[in-house]
Design an enzyme around this catalytic site. Structure first.
Site, mmCIF file in Angstrom:
data_model
loop_
_atom_site.group_PDB
_atom_site.id
_atom_site.type_symbol
_atom_site.label_atom_id
_atom_site.label_comp_id
_atom_site.label_asym_id
_atom_site.label_seq_id
_atom_site.Cartn_x
_atom_site.Cartn_y
_atom_site.Cartn_z
ATOM 1 C CE LYS A 97 -3.898 1.687 2.626
ATOM 2 N NZ LYS A 97 -4.725 1.714 3.805
ATOM 3 C CB SER A 171 -7.992 3.354 2.947
ATOM 4 O OG SER A 171 -7.031 2.722 3.790
ATOM 5 C CB SER A 195 -8.147 0.330 5.756
ATOM 6 O OG SER A 195 -8.953 1.479 5.915
#
Length: 616
Positions: A97, A171, A195
């Site tokens: 990420k 996210s 997330s």
């Protein structure tokens, strides 16, 4: 930058030659490197070359940055000089990420104006690389990890791999999509409010949210530093646990790191004791509710029941995250950048972060007292259970609906995730089948801190997963092969070349006979039902349904496809043989499988082959 939704199907269609859409677990990758390291290296580079071309063409919204081909080639060259036995993740590709630092690759946190290029890896990245894993790129996210839906990005919006209309979850959107598409075996996300779990539910993945402080957050751009956890996406529970075992090393330089203290609480001896909430909320999403009801009903048939508990303290705790002083912690992380370049921040993210300005120090302490009280109530309410089981998300909205009501629907997405870190709990999201409309549904198991092993054990019991078989996707068919299509055999390329992936090695029921057919090139067996037969070793592969018709065209008579019964009673499509071909065939049932028979022809005769079950 104008946002657009890019169809992942476009990318998959362009990747057929390189197999980028082919799902491989950590075990699969390790086996490939062991079997043919040079071919595996070429394949990994070919995949990356195609991936870069797709990225440059705007077809890969899951990626923000990809490792350059020459850099990746240099990393592989160095890897090939090392002994795989010393590296538990030897050559396994993974994604990161883009709020976690990887040396030499810009970190944007989903905001191009914020970007910087770190000179060193985050602590967790260094651990994974030292174990042999290969980072191939950085993934898209809700900007500054603020959101559970995947749409709060200045880049193109990813979507669920099951539907271009539906959200990917966030996210950690890109990290989930990259794993779900089979581009990497695992990925890192982050999880402050869910997330690392919501995207797993939207893409039929395992999402492991470890206890706070288990994985170092050194090198992570914080959202809420006191709550942030680095999370893991994988196809199987076992893969997630393998990554955690390497990533979960105590970092003395991380002030929020904690030494792992695995829970000593054992599973209930009288069967699983699982809690769930009374009065589950679905916010009108009848498909999600129906999928939950169906899953719970399946468990009940196996004697696994749920005990309802009062959700009041859980739901009282959750609002502190976005409607209380913890939103000011997001402001603390971004205050300088917000003051200097407010227009660079996504408008919804900016609204959320700026709301932190209204909270005082007194508000913060009062909220912390409330948090501690509610967390104690929550931990006491769960103490009599092995775990809490809840839907990963009560809704699965479309991108269009989410963009129309970004705050409301995002809040609903976090109904069963927001309270977990505030209460210092561990969590594991796992697939729980498909909805009636073909979209994935997931459940999450939650327990006290350091209960990761117990949660993994429960998850595998619930989904009857013994050693980590990846779930079959709705666009795949399970196909049992018995001879020349086995791994390493001459016709195996007819499966791998069409995107097939090995699920498991197992055996048929004890009611089949295996024959070596005469005059076939390459040598082929015939499998025939016989009540006086035996168990025969087979491999079960997942083959894209779109490739089945083309595959069938390559099957010569007297062979064909029919229904096979496996040792555990499952019925799958598999190779069978017409009885007319047996008059001049040799009965080789005693070898237990085709591989042992072939080996007997090449060397001294072998003893019958053991019929143990293994999984890819």
């Amino acid at each position: 930058m104008q946002k657009q939704v890019v169809r992942h199907e476009d990318q998959q269609n362009t990747n057929e030659d390189t197999g980028t859409g082919n799902v491989l677990t950590i075990t699969d990758w390790l086996q490939r490197w062991k079997t043919d390291p040079q071919e595996t290296a070429r394949d990994l580079l070919d995949r990356q070359q195609k991936r870069i071309a797709d990225w440059e063409a705007g077809k890969t919204p899951q990626w923000i940055h990809l490792v350059a081909l020459d850099v990746l080639e240099a990393q592989i060259d160095e890897l090939l000089k090392k002994d795989a036995k010393d590296l538990p993740l030897y050559g396994v590709p993974f994604a990161v990420k883009d709020n976690i630092d990887v040396a030499g690759i810009p970190t944007t946190a989903g905001c191009p104006e914020y970007a910087y290029t770190p000179d060193s890896d985050a602590f967790v990245i260094a651990k994974l690389k030292n174990a042999g894993a290969i980072c191939i790129g950085k993934t898209n996210l809700d900007q500054f990890a603020t959101g559970l839906n995947g749409t709060r990005t200045p880049y193109s919006i990813p979507h669920s791999v099951f539907s271009e209309a539906h959200i990917s979850g966030g996210s950690s959107s890109g990290s989930a999509v990259a794993v779900a598409l089979g581009e990497v075996a695992f990925s890192l996300g982050t999880d402050t409010a869910g997330s690392g779990r919501v995207p797993a539910g939207c893409n039929q993945l395992v999402g492991l949210k470890p206890s706070k402080g288990y994985i170092s957050t050194n090198g992570l751009i914080p959202a809420c530093r006191t709550l942030d956890c680095i999370s893991i996406f994988a196809h199987t529970v076992d893969d997630a646990q393998k990554v955690l075992a390497i990533a979960g090393v105590y970092d003395a330089e991380d002030p929020y790191a904690r030494r792992a203290a695995p829970s000593t609480k054992s599973l209930s001896s009288q069967g699983l004791k699982l809690a769930t909430f009374s009065g589950l909320q679905w916010f009108g999403d009848t498909e999600q509710k129906a999928a939950w009801d169906a899953y719970v009903a399946q468990l009940a048939k196996r004697g696994i029941t749920l005990t309802e508990i009062d959700p009041t303290p859980f739901f009282a705790l959750a609002p502190l995250l976005y409607n209380g002083p913890w939103v000011a912690e997001r402001l603390a992380a971004l205050s300088d950048f917000l003051a200097e370049q407010p227009e660079a921040i996504h408008p919804v993210v900016r609204e959320i972060v700026q709301s932190g300005e209204k909270f005082s120090a007194v508000d913060t302490f009062n909220a912390e007292y409330q948090r501690a009280d509610l967390a104690r109530q929550i931990q006491l309410s769960l103490s009599g259970f092995d775990a809490l089981m809840v839907p990963t998300a009560p809704i699965f909205p479309t991108i269009e609906a989410l963009l129309a009501e970004p705050i409301k629907l995002n809040s609903e997405l976090g109904t069963y995730t927001n309270f977990v870190n505030l209460a210092d709990l561990s969590a594991l999201a796992v697939p729980a089948g498909l909805r009636a409309d073909g979209l994935p549904f997931g459940i999450t198991l939650i327990a006290e801190a350091w209960a990761e092993v117990r949660l993994a054990t429960i998850a595998k019991q619930l989904n009857q997963e013994q050693t980590g078989i990846p779930p079959l996707r709705r666009d795949e068919i399970a196909l049992a092969v018995v001879g020349a299509h086995l791994t390493g055999m001459p016709l195996n390329h007819q499966l791998t070349g069409r995107g097939g992936r090995l699920l498991e090695q197992t055996t048929t029921a004890a009611s089949y006979r295996l024959y070596a057919l005469a005059n076939t090139t390459p040598p082929k067996p015939g499998l025939v039902f016989d009540t006086k037969g035996d168990e025969i070793i087979v491999e079960v592969w997942a083959l894209p349904r779109s490739a089945l018709a083309d595959f069938i065209q390559e099957i010569p008579p007297p062979l064909g496809l029919g229904t096979l019964t496996l040792a555990d009673g499952r019925q799958v499509t598999g190779f069978i043989c017409e009885p007319r071909a047996l008059h001049d065939a040799q009965d080789v049932t005693e070898f237990g499988g085709w591989r042992a028979y072939i080996a007997s022809r090449q060397s001294a005769p072998l003893a019958p082959q053991p019929k143990g079950i293994t999984h890819a």
